[in-house]
Every structure is written in C-alpha cells, then in structure tokens.
Motif scaffolding. Structure first.
Motif, mmCIF file in Angstrom:
data_model
loop_
_atom_site.group_PDB
_atom_site.id
_atom_site.type_symbol
_atom_site.label_atom_id
_atom_site.label_comp_id
_atom_site.label_asym_id
_atom_site.label_seq_id
_atom_site.Cartn_x
_atom_site.Cartn_y
_atom_site.Cartn_z
ATOM 1 N N ASN A 26 0.842 -1.200 0.000
ATOM 2 C CA ASN A 26 0.000 0.000 0.000
ATOM 3 C C ASN A 26 0.875 1.247 0.000
ATOM 4 O O ASN A 26 1.719 1.425 0.862
ATOM 5 C CB ASN A 26 -0.905 0.009 1.234
ATOM 6 N N SER B 124 -2.347 5.393 -3.765
ATOM 7 C CA SER B 124 -3.270 6.511 -3.553
ATOM 8 C C SER B 124 -2.514 7.778 -3.188
ATOM 9 O O SER B 124 -3.014 8.622 -2.477
ATOM 10 C CB SER B 124 -4.285 6.149 -2.468
ATOM 11 N N PHE B 147 -5.660 4.424 -7.243
ATOM 12 C CA PHE B 147 -6.824 5.148 -6.743
ATOM 13 C C PHE B 147 -6.700 6.637 -7.102
ATOM 14 O O PHE B 147 -7.691 7.320 -7.332
ATOM 15 C CB PHE B 147 -6.887 4.972 -5.225
ATOM 16 N N SER B 148 -5.462 7.104 -7.159
ATOM 17 C CA SER B 148 -5.197 8.529 -7.402
ATOM 18 C C SER B 148 -5.834 9.001 -8.698
ATOM 19 O O SER B 148 -5.840 8.282 -9.693
ATOM 20 C CB SER B 148 -3.695 8.778 -7.507
ATOM 21 N N ASP B 174 -7.684 6.678 -11.116
ATOM 22 C CA ASP B 174 -9.013 7.084 -10.691
ATOM 23 C C ASP B 174 -9.924 5.859 -10.630
ATOM 24 O O ASP B 174 -11.096 5.949 -10.974
ATOM 25 C CB ASP B 174 -9.577 8.160 -11.628
ATOM 26 N N GLY B 186 -9.841 -0.210 -2.186
ATOM 27 C CA GLY B 186 -10.431 1.120 -2.353
ATOM 28 C C GLY B 186 -11.780 1.215 -1.676
ATOM 29 O O GLY B 186 -12.009 0.617 -0.630
#
Lengths: 478, 524
Positions: A26, B124, B147-148, B174, B186
C-alpha cells in the motif's frame, strides 16, 4: 515441448493475478492499508514521502543493463575491500599529480576568493609551513596571486578533515585497498584546539606540523614497516562494538590503534621519540579519524568510474558548497550551498559564529559509517543534540537508502545488523531521505577552532542535479 | 486577529491525517481558521484564498508542511499550534504502536524485500507522483491499482502499454474500487465470493452492480475497475480488453458483466469482438448509450446498472432474461403509483429536481434516466450528459440539477464526499431554501474506506432542511438510495432504516430513485 503445454504455460503467464492470495503493497492513504488488515489480507504499508524533484524510476542503463545488478556488483567490491595502513610518506613523493606550489583542500574545487575563513587560514598556515612565505601578509599575497594551485584532495586520492589542507612536505598515511591495490592518502591528525584544519596558523600550529614531519613521521613509518600492514577495517569493526562511529567518536579506534603500534614503537624507536609519539596519540581522541577517512576513501575508490553504477562515491564540503560524486559519473561534482549545522554550541558560541559545513570527513558517511552508523555510538547522541531512539532511527533511515549492509562491520544495538552500505542515488531520490552526517563545526573566523557539533543532512539539490545528469545517460524505462 | 504560518521542512503526512488535524484545529475555541497542508501549488492557492498565505509560506515547496492558523489572539494562536504539533505527533505514535511499524519500508522495493510474494500495489498518493510509483511497481512485476486521480493521459497510456506487454493489470487511474481474489480494494463493498466477473470503467457503477448482485444472493469472482479513461480513444480500452479476456479464461467466472460509459466506436468494436470470441454468458451495460436494452441478444445489453444486475442474476440461474425485465417493469409500475402519492405533497411552484451525488456514475445514470425514461427535459450538471447543460456556476443549481460532488472542483483540498459529508450537507440546506425545489435526492455509498455512518452524517442537515422548508410553508420530498450490502461495516438495512425514520423515501436502487423523481416531477 508439445504445443498444448506451451499454450498452457503462456496462458499461465498472461494472468498472474487470479487464483492466488492477494499480497498488497500500500502506497498512500493509510486507511486503505487498515481496511486490508481488517479483511485479513497481507499488506505492507510504505512510509511514503514525495520523491525529490525530477525523480523517475530508473532501472536500466542506456545499454539495457540492470542498474540493480551493476550496483550489486559494486557493493560486492565495497564488501571485499580491505583497507590496510601500509606506511607513511611525504606527500610530494607519493600523492599522484602533486607537484610544485600546489595545496590540496577539502571538498569540491573552490578558488581563493570564495574560500571560507577556516580554509583561508589553513592555506596561510600551509604556505608558512612550506616556507613559501615568511610573514602572514606575504602568505596572503601569495595565496591571492594565483601562483599557488589549489586542488581538491579527492582529485588526488586523498581526503582531509575540516579545511583538509595538505601541502607537499606533509607526511601522509598510505592506505592500500588490499584486493584491488588502489591507494588512498590522508594527513596526520593534529589534535584539537588551535590546529591547521580549523584555520589556525600561529607559531605553535606550524611548530606542531614540523614535529609531525620530523619525529612522528619517522617513528610511525618505521614502526609500521617493522609491524607490517595494519588492517583498518578490523579496527573500525571492533571500534563500532566499542561505541565509536569513527567520524565524531574515535576514542575506541584510537585506543585500538595505540595498542596495535605501541609495542613495536617502543621496540624500534628511540625512547624519547616513542614517549613523545605515544603521548601525542594518547592526547588526541581523534587521531584515528584521518585513518578512518583514508580507509573509507580507499574502499570507495574501488568503485569510482563504474559505468551505470548509481552509488554515491563521495560526499565532501569545502565550507562554501556541499558536493557529491557518483560512481557512474566519475570525477564530476554535483554541488549545492553547504548547509548550516543543526548543532549544540560550546559555551560562548552560537549559530551566528558557525562556518557552514566543512571537510572531507563525510566520506565516512558515504561508506555508511559516522552518522549512518549512529546506532553504534549512543554515547555521543547528546553531543549532537539527539537521544538514543534518534540514533537508531537515523541508522535505519540510512539503511533505507543503501543497497546493502556490511557483513564485517556490525552494530550490536541493532542485533548485529551490518552498517548501511552503498548509498544509491536513486533511493535517495525516491524516498527523499537525505544522508545524515555527524559533524564538528568550525568558527567562521580562521584559527578559533571547533565551536560545536551536530548533525546535518546533505542538501537535496546535489542529488537532484546528479540524477538529472544521470537520467539523460540512462534510458527511462518504457 | 492573529495569523501565523509555521513551515516544517521535509515533514510529510498523508492528506487524510492532515485534514483530520485541520478539522480538529478549526473546531477549537478561539481559532478562526486553520489549515495544515503540504505546500503544493494547489494548497498554497487554497491558503491564499483563505487569507492564510504568507510570503515565506509562498516559497515553501511540496515537500514542506505548512501549519497555518488564524486565531482571536496570541494565546489562542499559541495553544492552537501546540495542539497541531501534538496531533501530528500522535498520528505517528499511533502507527508506532503496531510493533514493526517503526521500520515501515520507504519504497516499493523495500516492501517487496519484506514481503517477497507481494503481487499488487495499491496506490493513492498525489496524482503527480502516482505514475512513477505505479511504473516502479510494474517494473517489479506487481499489478497495480491506482486510486489517485490527476494522472496524465500520457502516463496512463505508457503504464498500460508497459503492463499489457507483461500480462500485468493497471486498474485506474481514478479507479474507485476492485475486488480481487475476494479482497476489496479502495471504496469497495463487502460482497460474497461467487461466479460473476465484472469489469467496469466506473467505480460506483461497479459498486452498484456487485452490491445489487450480492443482495440477490449472487457473489463475485473478480471485480476489476479499469478507470473511466480506459475506454477512450487514446487509451484504446487496453485494460478493459485484458480484463474481459482474463475473465473469459477464468474457470471460477460463470457470467461476465461489462459496465462503462459508451466507449468510442473503435473501442466498442474491439470489446464486442472480444466478447464474441467466447461463449461465456455476458451482460454489457454501456451506460448512457442510445441503444435500448436487448435482453435477448448475445451478449445481453442492459440500459442501466440495476438492469445489469438483474440480467446477470438471471443468467446465473439460467432463467430467461425477459423474466428479469418483466419483474423490473412490474416493480416500476408500483413505483409509479407511489410517485403519484408523493406528488401530492408538492405545491405548484415546486417544479425542480436537485440530486446531490457522491457517486459519479449515479449522477450520470440519473441524468440519463430523468431525461430518457421520465422525460423531464434538460438536467443541468457540473458533469452534464450534454455539454450545453453544463452549470454556469457550480455553486448555484438551476432548474433540474444533478451535482457530482466528487468532482475535483468540489473536492480540492477536501476529502471525497463519501468520506466527508460536509460539502453535501451545506448544499442540502442551500437547496431546501429554493422555493422551486420539489425533490432532493441523495445517494449513499457504503463499504470499506468510506464514512462509518453516512446517513448519520447527513441526518442533521436533512432535519434542518425539512425545518427550513416547513417554515416557508412547503414540504420537500427527500429521496435516497443506498449502495451497499448487509455485510458492509455500516449495514445496508441499518442505514435504510435510519433514512426512513427521517421521513426519507428510500428506493432500492439509483435507477429506481431517478425514475421516481422523474415521475413525481413530470406527471404534474
């Protein structure tokens, strides 16, 4: 192989994701890591920071060679290096390309006009010591005249603490990197107080330098000749188990050095000589510093000019600029203004008296010693304004920007993990963790000496400019 | 008033931590305004707007932390800075309590050294950095989930081309959500494992379909979000195609669902071709395309997200798909009656719809259904179906308006409305004051990574809005749909129950809510 199994294998390669337990790295929001932990999914959270400016992942050289593999081989050489003290000689007789009216100094190239106070003082002292001038005024005039050439120690396989000035008549230690045969040189440490490396040039300073040349040089040279080469890596390794980090604390290493030379010194030298040399060694906790530096230089020199290698080979300060060198980019310096030290000041002094960071001694941190091995030297953490937890943290941070750890130089408080080894320019860029350096602070006026100590981080701009230079030489991936 | 900005060079905290600290400071007595941010250009602009930027802070760069506080007096200022420091310190200390955390790796490479069998990187970090991290992870053989947002199109193409050559997945940029091998990434719902494989170019679209399926008792084998731009001409649907192929070859997947806004023609053709290569039952939903549903074709075409879930469920049970369509139609006729009942509450001037959305796909689907199915005419939006209906000012609604509150223009310097309801709550009150507003519709999204209690967070705003309208002598109809499952941490049933207690009409899906809103307003 038949067609069916070939197809099967190819298909297997096409989708490596389905049908196996997810194991996640992560990078970013910690809540996502937590959510995976809650689901029982294996996850490692990266303690991420924005990279330094200009960073891009760099995995291969222009020729398509793996940089990781190149660095791995380079670190292998660092580990295999055995820096041995093989003797002493007069600088002009042994240091390469050292001739005429030339003086060596610490850090990257710097001209007389730009030099900081302590370095100017040391230059004046060296001119007086060489008798190129008799008075201070004449010495200043000569220094400014352009008749004396100033070159970095690093350009001559040498290193010098603080001002780092080496003149042709000074005796230097000769350190030989045993398996590779390359040599490195360092002057003899003069002790604390009014000393040339802090820019002092009074009569007593010159007097001491002459004593080193006349008495100490001969005595130590003879001793080592009789004794045979002294293994500096072994002394360093033992000293780290005794609370030294061999940059700002050299008490254990100096003691070990005295133990290794004392019997032969007494046996092979006149009694009065032996007494004065031993007294001198005993009075100077930092005597080993110059040997530590030369050992690090000899080791790192073995990987200088390695094509495609992104390991840092030198960090050095000339009192004006901080400079680094990188194995793949050879002699080239990447510099930025020398940082101010975040220090503790001796009584009567303050930050406003401090000279910006100075000296070649950051060669120890370049090899993962000094500040990088702070966890080995809890006794001096308060001297640099920290606590024991900080010392452990600093070493772990340095491990994060290093390629490996030194199996032969270990740190007891970290369960005998090796000292960090091989600062990778790419890791510094990616993690934005800057190398930490333990350092003494010189007064900005020549001749006053040490006024404090502390820790300082190498300025990021050095790494950014080195990386930008390198990125143009390496292919960026796709 | 006293104002001061403290610059802490080289200290980095993630955006959620910083927003938590900022929020805590702003709530402190004597503090007028506070912002704790990394000194990026965008954040410095925000500070300037808030009157909190100093010359010195202007010179700070993105690796510096800024603590900017405006307070009533020196004492308040000092204590606020003290609080900021201790909160920041605590955020680190919290991490340190988990044993090995002190030695958290600083890079992807170091993480792999710690966990050699790592197979996916969840990214992210801020958009400008995400591509480099993703590239590094791909080069080390990891699949990536990005995720960004704010990753450049150029980087997206490079990353996906690089990954495709190696058989690796790039989900996003995204990408809101994914479920891989049973693990939710997410903003994802808690769904059972099962036999439906879903590929989606939209985060909430994916969440909606898998939650609905889960509530119908159908589980998910894999759910892959590829990011909204994947099906664009420029990216060429690289990951959409790769994911479809993978699901077709995956033995655990019995039925496939493909959800996306209408792709460009070339990509659509490639997708149709790839689907034709395999006999696995498939439902395609090109949300917003002009095509009608085709429940008898192969693959089946669904026109909205709910229909997609119904058709997939039918295929899974080997039932004739038209039965599912019939069931929906029957449900809809009941909802029409319900709409007529609700309509009675409105006075003649209450003509307009206001949809305040957390989910981008829900906003999109609602516009489509309001215009097409219900025929209310133009629906304005900050993310309009048709450019001519773009809002003049996103701060002001006009006529029928559907707002995507996850839009960058609303979230700059803030958290996504799925995490932080502040923006939507303010907007609920604003809409309630409009004399011509008849229906306010709210979507709620449950699952991992979002608000612990989304309905609870909106509760005060809904009550206050109802009071505002009542004081003005009218009633506003509140509609809501909740995207989630009973096993989500927030519990679908609990959330729906709370809404009903507030007098909100809860519909079973976004599509149902959009249709009801349309029927209320156009039968008038």
């Amino acid at each position: 192989m038949d067609i069916v199994s070939t197809l099967g294998r190819e298909r297997g390669n096409e989708n490596l994701l389905f049908g196996q337990a997810l194991k996640v790295v992560n990078v970013g929001l910690d809540s996502f890591r937590q959510s995976l932990v809650d689901q029982g999914v294996g996850v490692v959270g990266v303690n991420w920071q924005p990279p330094l400016s200009g960073y891009i992942p760099l995995n291969e050289t222009a020729d398509g060679l793996s940089i990781d593999a190149i660095n791995g081989r380079a670190v292998g050489k660092l580990k295999a290096s055995r820096p041995m003290l093989v003797g002493l000689a007069v600088a002009r007789d042994i240091v390469p390309k050292f001739s005429g009216k030339m003086l060596l100094h610490a850090g990257a190239p710097v001209g007389w006009r730009s030099m900081c106070g302590p370095m100017k003082g040391a230059i004046v002292g060296a001119i007086l010591y060489e008798r190129w001038a008799i008075t201070e005024a004449d010495a200043l005039q000569l220094a400014a005249s352009g008749d004396v050439r100033f070159e970095p120690c690093h350009h001559h396989d040498a290193v010098g603490p603080m001002a780092g000035v080496v003149s042709p008549s000074m005796p230097v230690f000769i350190v030989k990197n045993e398996p590779f045969g390359n040599l490195a040189f360092a002057s003899v440490n003069e002790g604390l107080g009014k000393v040339l490396r802090y820019g002092a040039y009074s009569a007593e300073v010159i007097e001491r330098l002459r004593w080193i040349e006349k008495i100490l040089y001969g005595a130590l040279a003879r001793t080592i000749e009789k004794l045979g080469p002294i293994d500096l890596r072994t002394i360093i390794s033992q000293a780290l188990h005794m609370g030294d980090e061999v940059h700002n604390r050299n008490r254990a290493a100096t003691s070990l050095f005295i133990r290794s030379v004392a019997p032969a010194l007494i046996e092979h030298c006149a009694k009065s000589e032996a007494i004065s040399v031993l007294k001198f060694l005993d009075s100077n906790d930092h005597f080993f510093l110059n040997l530590s530096m030369a050992a690090c230089k000899a080791t790192l020199a073995s990987i200088e000019n390695t094509p495609g290698c992104t390991l840092v080979t030198a960090m050095a300060r000339n009192g004006v600029e901080f400079g680094i060198r990188v194995a793949a980019f050879g002699e080239r310096w990447f510099t930025a203004p020398a940082p101010r030290v975040n220090g503790l000041w001796f009584p009567g002094f303050s930050e406003s008296d401090a000279n910006p960071d100075l000296g070649d001694s950051a060669i120890t941190e370049t090899l993962g010693l000094g500040g990088a091995s702070m966890a080995a030297a809890p006794a001096i953490v308060r001297f640099i304004g920290g606590d024991v937890a900080l010392s452990t943290q600093l070493t772990k941070e340095m491990a994060a920007i290093s390629v490996s750890e030194h199996e032969a130089i270990t740190i007891p408080s970290l369960d005998f993990r090796g000292s960090p080894l091989g600062i990778d320019l790419r890791k510094v860029m990616e993690t934005a963790i800057l190398p930490v350096i333990n350092t003494g602070v010189a007064h900005r006026e020549p001749g006053i000496g040490m006024i404090g100590a502390g820790i300082v981080r190498a300025p990021k701009e050095c790494f950014e400019s080195a990386f930008a230079y390198g990125a143009s030489m390496f292919r960026a991936g796709t | 008033m006293r104002r001061q900005v403290l610059i802490k060079s080289g200290e980095y905290y993630d955006s959620i931590t910083l927003l938590q600290v900022s929020t805590a400071l702003a709530k402190t007595d004597g503090v007028r305004n506070a912002a704790v941010v990394m000194a990026t250009a965008a954040n410095k602009e925000l500070l300037a707007d808030a009157g909190l930027l100093t010359d010195e802070a202007q010179k700070a760069d993105a690796s510096d932390l800024l603590i900017a506080i405006a307070a009533d007096d020196d004492t308040a200022l000092r204590s606020a800075f003290g609080l900021a420091e201790s909160l920041l310190k605590d955020s680190r200390a919290g991490r340190d309590t988990i044993g090995l955390e002190r030695e958290r790796p600083r890079s992807v490479a170091a993480s792999i050294a710690q966990m050699p069998d790592a197979n996916l990187a969840m990214i992210s970090v801020g958009g400008p950095y995400a591509a480099a991290v993703a590239y590094d992870a791909l080069a080390r053989g990891l699949h990536v989930f990005i995720f960004s947002d704010n990753v450049s199109l150029e980087d997206e193409i490079k990353l996906k081309t690089f990954a495709a050559k190696r058989g690796l997945f790039v989900m996003g940029p995204d990408a809101g959500t994914a479920v891989i091998n049973g693990a939710s990434l997410g903003f994802a719902n808690s769904v059972a494992r099962g036999e439906v494989g879903i590929v989606a170019a939209s985060g909430t679209g994916l969440q909606s379909v898998m939650s609905a399926l889960s509530q119908m008792g159908a589980g998910v084998s894999q759910a892959i979000g590829v990011g909204g731009r994947d099906v664009s001409d420029a990216v060429g649907g690289v990951m959409m195609l790769q994911a479809i192929t993978a699901l077709q070859e995956d033995a655990a997947t019995k039925v496939i669902a493909v959800v996306s806004k209408p792709p460009c023609d070339e990509v659509r053709e490639k997708i149709v071709k790839q689907l034709a290569r395999h006999s696995k039952p498939t439902v395609v939903c090109f949300l917003g395309s002009d095509e009608p549903s085709r429940p008898a074709s192969s693959p089946l075409h669904a026109s909205d997200l709910e229909e997609t879930a119904y058709l997939v469920a039918a295929l899974l049970k080997s039932e004739p798909p038209y039965l599912a369509i019939d069931a929906l139609a029957e449900r809809d006729s009941r909802l029409k009656l319900k709409s007529a009942e609700l309509r009675q509450k409105l006075n003649p001037s209450q003509k307009y719809f206001r949809g305040l959305f957390c989910g981008g796909s829900f906003c999109y689907e609602t516009q489509m259904l309001l215009q097409r199915a219900a025929g209310v005419g133009a629906v304005y939006s900050n993310a309009p179906l048709d450019k001519q209906f773009g809002l003049h000012d996103i701060k002001l609604s006009q006529k029928h308006t559907a707002l995507d509150l996850g839009d960058d223009r609303f979230t700059a310097g803030r958290l996504h409305p799925m995490i932080d309801s502040t923006i939507r709550n303010l907007r609920i009150l604003q809409e309630a004051r409009g004399a011509d507003v008849g229906v306010i519709y709210l979507d709620f999204v449950l699952g991992f990574g979002v608000d612990d209690n989304p309905v609870g967070s909106a509760q005060q705003a809904i009550i206050e809005a109802q009071r505002i309208a009542a004081t003005a002598g009218r009633e506003v109809i509140f509609l809501a749909s909740v995207c989630g499952t009973d096993t989500d941490p927030q519990g679908l049933q609990r959330q729906e129950e709370s809404l009903k207690q507030l007098g909100v009409t809860v519909l079973p899906s976004n599509a149902a809510a959009a249709k009801v809103a349309g029927w209320i307003l156009c039968q008038r």
